[in-house]
Structure formats: structure tokens, C-alpha cells
Design a protein around this motif. Structure first.
Motif, PDB file in Angstrom:
ATOM      1  N   ALA A  47      34.506  40.517  48.315  1.00 51.43           N
ATOM      2  CA  ALA A  47      33.220  41.230  48.324  1.00 51.43           C
ATOM      3  C   ALA A  47      32.878  41.712  46.914  1.00 51.43           C
ATOM      4  N   LEU A  48      33.864  42.283  46.223  1.00 57.74           N
ATOM      5  CA  LEU A  48      33.641  42.751  44.846  1.00 57.74           C
ATOM      6  C   LEU A  48      33.225  41.586  43.962  1.00 57.74           C
ATOM      7  N   ASN A  49      33.920  40.484  44.125  1.00 59.75           N
ATOM      8  CA  ASN A  49      33.654  39.301  43.315  1.00 59.75           C
ATOM      9  C   ASN A  49      32.246  38.763  43.579  1.00 59.75           C
ATOM     10  N   TYR A  50      31.846  38.783  44.846  1.00 59.51           N
ATOM     11  CA  TYR A  50      30.510  38.318  45.235  1.00 59.51           C
ATOM     12  C   TYR A  50      29.441  39.205  44.592  1.00 59.51           C
ATOM     13  N   LEU A  51      29.680  40.508  44.613  1.00 55.45           N
ATOM     14  CA  LEU A  51      28.695  41.454  44.070  1.00 55.45           C
ATOM     15  C   LEU A  51      28.613  41.382  42.561  1.00 55.45           C
ATOM     16  N   CYS A  52      29.754  41.023  41.941  1.00 56.66           N
ATOM     17  CA  CYS A  52      29.883  41.110  40.490  1.00 56.66           C
ATOM     18  C   CYS A  52      28.789  40.333  39.766  1.00 56.66           C
ATOM     19  N   GLY A  53      28.474  39.146  40.224  1.00 59.41           N
ATOM     20  CA  GLY A  53      27.433  38.361  39.571  1.00 59.41           C
ATOM     21  C   GLY A  53      26.032  38.829  39.922  1.00 59.41           C
ATOM     22  N   ARG A  54      25.912  39.654  40.939  1.00 59.31           N
ATOM     23  CA  ARG A  54      24.586  40.011  41.470  1.00 59.31           C
ATOM     24  C   ARG A  54      24.168  41.442  41.153  1.00 59.31           C
ATOM     25  N   ALA A  55      25.090  42.243  40.667  1.00 64.60           N
ATOM     26  CA  ALA A  55      24.783  43.665  40.478  1.00 64.60           C
ATOM     27  C   ALA A  55      25.663  44.204  39.349  1.00 64.60           C
ATOM     28  N   VAL A  56      25.359  45.424  38.938  1.00 66.71           N
ATOM     29  CA  VAL A  56      26.173  46.088  37.922  1.00 66.71           C
ATOM     30  C   VAL A  56      27.305  46.833  38.639  1.00 66.71           C
ATOM     31  N   LEU A  57      28.537  46.386  38.441  1.00 68.13           N
ATOM     32  CA  LEU A  57      29.692  46.981  39.097  1.00 68.13           C
ATOM     33  C   LEU A  57      30.445  47.833  38.062  1.00 68.13           C
ATOM     34  N   ARG A  58      30.612  49.137  38.369  1.00 66.94           N
ATOM     35  CA  ARG A  58      31.353  50.028  37.460  1.00 66.94           C
ATOM     36  C   ARG A  58      32.261  50.910  38.286  1.00 66.94           C
ATOM     37  N   PRO A  59      33.589  50.945  38.045  1.00 69.17           N
ATOM     38  CA  PRO A  59      34.281  50.146  37.047  1.00 69.17           C
ATOM     39  C   PRO A  59      34.174  48.651  37.324  1.00 69.17           C
ATOM     40  N   SER A  60      34.587  47.868  36.302  1.00 67.16           N
ATOM     41  CA  SER A  60      34.397  46.419  36.343  1.00 67.16           C
ATOM     42  C   SER A  60      35.308  45.747  37.359  1.00 67.16           C
ATOM     43  N   LEU A  61      34.946  44.526  37.720  1.00 65.10           N
ATOM     44  CA  LEU A  61      35.777  43.718  38.616  1.00 65.10           C
ATOM     45  C   LEU A  61      37.175  43.554  38.034  1.00 65.10           C
ATOM     46  N   ALA A  62      37.268  43.352  36.731  1.00 68.66           N
ATOM     47  CA  ALA A  62      38.570  43.145  36.085  1.00 68.66           C
ATOM     48  C   ALA A  62      39.463  44.363  36.307  1.00 68.66           C
ATOM     49  N   ALA A  63      38.912  45.566  36.070  1.00 69.66           N
ATOM     50  CA  ALA A  63      39.717  46.781  36.223  1.00 69.66           C
ATOM     51  C   ALA A  63      40.142  46.963  37.673  1.00 69.66           C
ATOM     52  N   LEU A  64      39.195  46.785  38.582  1.00 74.65           N
ATOM     53  CA  LEU A  64      39.526  46.957  40.003  1.00 74.65           C
ATOM     54  C   LEU A  64      40.566  45.936  40.427  1.00 74.65           C
ATOM     55  N   GLY A  65      40.396  44.700  39.961  1.00 71.89           N
ATOM     56  CA  GLY A  65      41.341  43.634  40.314  1.00 71.89           C
ATOM     57  C   GLY A  65      42.762  43.967  39.885  1.00 71.89           C
ATOM     58  N   ILE A  66      42.920  44.425  38.653  1.00 70.93           N
ATOM     59  CA  ILE A  66      44.260  44.753  38.148  1.00 70.93           C
ATOM     60  C   ILE A  66      44.932  45.803  39.021  1.00 70.93           C
ATOM     61  N   PHE A  67      44.168  46.815  39.440  1.00 75.30           N
ATOM     62  CA  PHE A  67      44.808  47.929  40.144  1.00 75.30           C
ATOM     63  C   PHE A  67      44.863  47.726  41.663  1.00 75.30           C
ATOM     64  N   GLN A  68      44.340  46.589  42.130  1.00 72.77           N
ATOM     65  CA  GLN A  68      44.535  46.246  43.551  1.00 72.77           C
ATOM     66  C   GLN A  68      45.942  45.724  43.776  1.00 72.77           C
ATOM     67  N   ASP A  69      46.581  45.277  42.724  1.00 79.09           N
ATOM     68  CA  ASP A  69      47.875  44.590  42.835  1.00 79.09           C
ATOM     69  C   ASP A  69      48.903  45.378  42.013  1.00 79.09           C
ATOM     70  N   ARG A  70      49.895  45.960  42.719  1.00 76.05           N
ATOM     71  CA  ARG A  70      50.890  46.751  41.995  1.00 76.05           C
ATOM     72  C   ARG A  70      51.587  45.936  40.910  1.00 76.05           C
ATOM     73  N   LEU A  71      51.731  44.624  41.156  1.00 76.14           N
ATOM     74  CA  LEU A  71      52.417  43.809  40.156  1.00 76.14           C
ATOM     75  C   LEU A  71      51.561  43.670  38.897  1.00 76.14           C
ATOM     76  N   SER A  72      50.271  43.365  39.069  1.00 75.76           N
ATOM     77  CA  SER A  72      49.438  43.206  37.867  1.00 75.76           C
ATOM     78  C   SER A  72      49.246  44.550  37.161  1.00 75.76           C
ATOM     79  N   GLU A  73      49.234  45.639  37.923  1.00 78.02           N
ATOM     80  CA  GLU A  73      49.167  46.982  37.327  1.00 78.02           C
ATOM     81  C   GLU A  73      50.357  47.192  36.392  1.00 78.02           C
TER      82      GLU A  73
END
Lengths: 352, 352
Positions: free
Chosen positions: B79-105
Motif C-alpha cells: 500500500a505504501l509503495n502504491y501511494l508513493c508514486g501518487r502522493a507525497v509520503l512523509r516519512p519516505s517509503l525508504a525510511a518506512l521500509g527500513i524500519f519495517q524489517d528488524r534485519l534491515s534496521e
């Protein structure tokens, strides 16, 4: 009885702040107003949009609400009276009734021996001449009913003006008030709980512009004695009425340090908006606590505050306040920025 | 561009506080959530109730909102990814993505050379044995995705427990963390504005109970040096991500005064709730200011504060807090008082 739903008659910014305070305490806010675009409509759980004297809506509203309050003392008296037998109204019909009429407000103060502005009742044209002879000039003619923010008021500087003044207010019942040369305008905002507990916020010093509150500063630069006198007068007023809720008393402080009551508002008050930011419990939370029979919270001030109203077209420049780091901006979400309409306020804090 | 509408993905209490803060600044709050009875639904100007991956509702939502934020880092990534191209997402998709995954965090923190809890990635059963050999016991196994308030976590005290732990989390991808014997848990809540301005609130000291925040005390009883170290780490994190909005970094403070990052939340945070009462600008107002490209407000504290969560059935006794005059009660209006569910909080203030 535990209050679960709180009804508010009126939907302005005062209603919106009360509604938000109720919600935070787990009490569901319900609004009745004739105006669908009122600020409080957007945040209420239930809304009744209807003229004040719509008995069917008043019935539904009264059944939906465990307790009912007002955002203005000028809510239609017939509606208040209708609700009174059907619901719990706080403050009481008696208190609201007294303060709907400037004349009964003054007679009430006289009965309590509380000093207020010298006045005379005006019913007929000829009364003005008598009042002028008794109280002199300059003076102010004020309609007994429905006035706020300087509406229904006419300043009288000369005998000629006096002759026109009664016409200017369309010959409505009025009071003629001696013009007071005060050194400060002060207000005392406080609350009385259902079981008689009284809590005051610190005295507020007010500046008006075009008969409308421009700015409030807290604490007022007055002596401890004045603070005590103001609080004593407040106490006598709320006790005489067995009052429940937040109430504001506006005073004139004279050059000789006498306090005269200028006006009483049986509700949360514009000069109390600083409590949203400078106190743990705002006047709105305090009002909800009082009318729901809950204990009152502390009124201790955490900072010094200056509250400035944003009026009419000033709202278009309001975002400038976001560049002042110690200023908190409140916009009321009113669509039409009419001249003289309160559109928001901004509170600036400084360390104690 | 002036932001007039602010969208929030998620409708919990964090969304409700953000919505209220937006409204106060004259910005219309819009909610999208799959749950019609979420707390924020009642106070939004517009609500989209739909599953996260409902493209039609996501389209409508994105068109209605000038900027979009989240009340949780665990909002469905598609859903975040879908919105990302269509709207202004803050914080960014990149930041949210990193912290969705404990490993990437954790990998992100390693890349920045920021000390965090020693860990190993777990993909297969056998990885646990290797991790145990490398990091020892006791330890904690945490799912990489979707965990909060202790959900998806299993403590491992013994070799036997280790063998069962992976099964207990249904063999989801996980990380194996060394159990840390810390002396304090601390959090740093702050904001970064659109143009890089950073403002921190004072450090917060947290006590957990059943893997869930029980109480926060501000200021944390730590040295000025620790405060500066925490703020430096915060700064490196938000600058590395060109982060916009409020973010919270949770730390373990070790007996030797080392700070380890435990967790990062790219959003307003439970430990920052004290700011509603102890600061002029709450973390919610600050978040709205940041993501709307407005200047940040002061984070100065007006009082010392203790914030306590009201969890599950504790809500039935919450009114007791009204008898503590210096306590402010916040109830979230959730109907179902499930065990472990955050139902409200109470903040007690004392003089600086």
C-alpha cells in the motif's frame, strides 16, 4: 451517575474545545446548533442541526445527552427552558437566565452588594434623559439582551448622541452605563464543581480593540490583594447561584484600586484560552470535569502567557506565527473570515 | 505548496492525536484504515475504510491528501509503495521500509557504525544453533516483520528453549539478539523538518512490563554526555535518511555508560506522550509541522513528567486518576479493552 455523553448547545470554537476535552476524558461529545458549518460539528460524535425551537430535535438531543451545557449564555431561552425539565442542564437555567439579561445581571450583583458599573434601566426614550441627568456623560448604552463583542453597544459622548442612541439600538430594552475610566481590565476565570469545590486560574489582564478582546496577558500585573478581592467576588457569585461549571468575571480596576464588575460570562471564556497551553488542565477540561460531577484539576500555571485573538482577515497571515518557536497557533476552521469574527488565537509562552 | 489536507494511514490513538494537531493548525485530517471503529475515525474530516490493498480507495485517498503520513511503521508495504508514486509520503517509503524489517534496521545501523544490540539473522532452523554458539545465552528471538509491544518475541534462556523458539514464532524470518543487561532504557524523540531543522525533546527514561511500555519519566536521570551522544546518534540516523517527521530512537544504557540502539520508530511514539502536557508543542504538532514543511516549534519542557499507560482492563479504573489534581487523563475511546491493549494514558506533572 457516570456521565457518558455530554451535549453542547452551540457549535463555535468554545464548543469545539469543550467537545475535544470531553472526548479525551472518555465522554462522547454531542452538538446541537442551527449552523451546519460550525467548527464543533466536525469533531462531535453526534450532531443535531436544527433551529433552537425545534422541539423534536430538542427531544432527541436531550435523550442522547447525560448532561447538557452551552457555549454561549445567549442560547435561545425558550430552548433552554424546554430542555430544563427533560435533561440535566449545567450551568442551571437560573444562572443562564440571569446573565442573558444585562439588567438582571446588574440587579443580581446589587443584591449581593458586589460593586459594579453604575447604570440605569432604559425602557422608553425618556429614560435616557433621566439616566443622563443621574449618571452624566460620557456613557454607554447597551441592549439588555443578545450583545457580545461590542454588538448592541453605543458610546454616548454628548447630549445630541444620547438622543440618537436609543434609536441606534432600535429602541430595544437597554441599560445606560456610566463610562468608566479604568486603569486595567482584568478577568477571573474559575470553576465550581458539583459538590462546591472552587478552583481559580490566575488573574488575566485584557486589552480590547473595537469592543473586542485583542490580547490577554497572564499573570495580570496586580497586587495579591486585588487577586484575593477578585476571587472573593467570584466565590460569592458562584455560591449564590449554586453554580456548576466554568465562569468568568470581567472587572474594571480603577486608578484608586477599586474593583468593579463589568460583566459575567457563565461559560468558558476567551480570556481563559491561555489555559490550553500554560496549564495542565485547560478551562475546557475543567468545565467538563465540573459539569460531569468529577473532581477539578490543578489550575497551577506552568508558564507566563500572552494570548492574542486572530480576527477576520488576520487569519490569512496567521501562519506567520509558526515562525515564532514559542507560539502555539489555534485556528478554528471557520470558512468565512468576516470582519470582527474570531478566526483563531495564538498563545506565546515565556518561562515563569 | 501550502498543505491543506493531511492523510494518515492507520486510525489508532497516534493517528487521532496527529489528526487533532493538524486540525488545530487549520489542516484538514483524513484517515485511511481497515477498521471502522478506530479512535481517529471520529475526529477526521474524511475517512476511507478499506483494506490496505484496495487500489480504488488508495487512489481516492491519495487524491484527497496533500501529504500522507503513517501512525505505524507496519502499514502494509504494498500500500505504501502504491501511494508513493501518487502522493507525497512523509516519512519516505525508504525510511518506512527500513524500519519495517528488524534485519534491515540493524544493517542500516551497522552501515552507519552506530552501536546496537549484537544479533544474527535467522532464516532456517539451523541458524539458531549457530547464533547461540556465536552470541550465547540468554537471548531473544524476534520476528523480522510486524512485531510490536513484545508480539513476535520469544525469550531464550536455555538450549532446549532455543530449539522450540523458532517453532513458536512459526518459523518466520527472525533475528537472534543477545540479551542485554542494561541499567536503563532511554528514548530520544525528536523531529526533522523538511529543510533539515532538527529539534529534540529531552531524553525519556522508560520502564517496561510484559514487553510493553509501562511508564516514562522525563527528564531521564542521565548525564549531559549521554544526552548529547543520544542526540548525535539521532541526528546521524535522520540525516542519513533525509528523514522528515518525528522519529524515536530507543536505547539501552549499559552499566559502563555505553549507549546501544535497541529500536527505531519512524513515527510519533508512546514515550513522547508526555509532550502533550509538559511542552508547548506536542510531538504530534511537531510531526504535522515537519511533514507539512512548516518550521518546528520549541521543544522546551515546562515541567517534569511521568507518563503511565493504561492497559487493557485498567481502563475501568482509570477515573481514579481524576482525583490526582496534577494528573491529566487521556482515554482513547477504544471499545474493546483486550488484555495488553493500550486504552489510554495519564501524565502527572511536577514543577521543574
Amino acid at each position: 451517575m457516570t456521565i457518558k455523553t455530554l451535549g453542547i448547545l452551540g457549535g463555535g470554537q468554545l464548543a469545539a474545545f469543550i467537545a475535544q476535552a470531553a472526548r479525551t476524558l472518555g465522554i462522547s461529545p454531542i452538538i446541537m446548533t442551527p449552523h451546519a458549518d460550525d467548527p464543533a460539528v466536525a469533531i462531535a460524535d453526534k450532531v443535531f442541526i436544527a433551529p433552537w425551537r425545534d422541539a423534536e430535535h430538542l427531544d432527541q438531543f436531550s435523550r442522547a445527552c447525560d448532561v447538557i451545557t452551552v457555549d454561549s449564555e445567549n442560547i435561545d431561552y425558550a430552548a433552554l427552558n424546554y430542555l430544563c425539565g427533560r435533561a440535566v442542564l449545567r450551568p442551571s437555567l437560573a444562572a443562564l437566565g440571569i446573565f442573558q439579561d444585562r439588567l438582571s445581571e446588574r440587579t443580581f450583583l446589587q443584591a449581593l452588594n458586589i460593586p459594579s458599573v453604575p447604570f440605569a434601566a432604559i425602557a422608553y426614550d425618556g429614560d435616557i434623559r433621566d439616566a443622563m441627568a443621574e449618571l452624566g456623560l460620557p456613557a454607554v448604552l447597551k441592549t439588555r439582551f443578545g450583545g457580545y463583542d461590542g454588538k448592541g453597544q453605543t458610546a454616548i459622548q454628548s447630549t445630541t448622541q444620547a438622543q440618537h442612541a436609543f434609536m441606534q439600538i432600535a429602541e430595544q430594552p437597554a441599560i445606560y452605563e456610566k463610562f468608566i475610566n479604568f486603569s486595567k481590565e482584568i478577568s477571573c476565570v474559575g470553576a465550581r464543581g458539583l459538590h462546591g469545590q472552587i478552583e481559580f486560574y490566575d488573574l488575566i489582564e485584557n486589552q480590547n480593540e473595537n469592543h473586542m478582546l485583542r490580547q490577554s496577558v497572564v499573570p495580570a500585573a496586580v497586587s495579591e490583594t486585588i487577586q484575593q478581592q477578585a476571587q472573593q467576588i467570584f466565590t460569592r457569585i458562584v455560591q449564590a447561584l449554586d453554580y456548576v461549571g466554568v465562569l468568568a468575571v470581567e472587572f474594571f480596576l480603577l486608578p484608586d484600586n477599586t474593583l468593579l464588575v463589568n460583566e459575567i460570562a457563565p461559560r468558558v471564556h476567551n480570556t481563559g484560552h491561555f489555559t490550553l497551553d500554560a496549564c495542565l488542565h485547560s478551562q475546557f477540561t475543567q468545565h467538563v470535569r465540573a459539569i460531569c460531577g468529577l473532581p477539578l484539576g490543578t489550575t497551577q500555571r506552568l508558564a507566563n502567557a500572552t494570548m492574542r485573538n486572530i480576527v477576520g482577515e488576520e487569519v490569512y497571515a496567521a501562519q506567520q506565527w509558526l515562525y515564532t518557536p514559542n507560539a502555539a497557533l489555534y485556528l478554528y476552521g471557520k470558512k468565512d473570515a468576516r470582519a470582527g469574527r474570531k478566526m483563531g488565537h495564538v498563545t506565546t509562552l515565556s518561562a515563569l
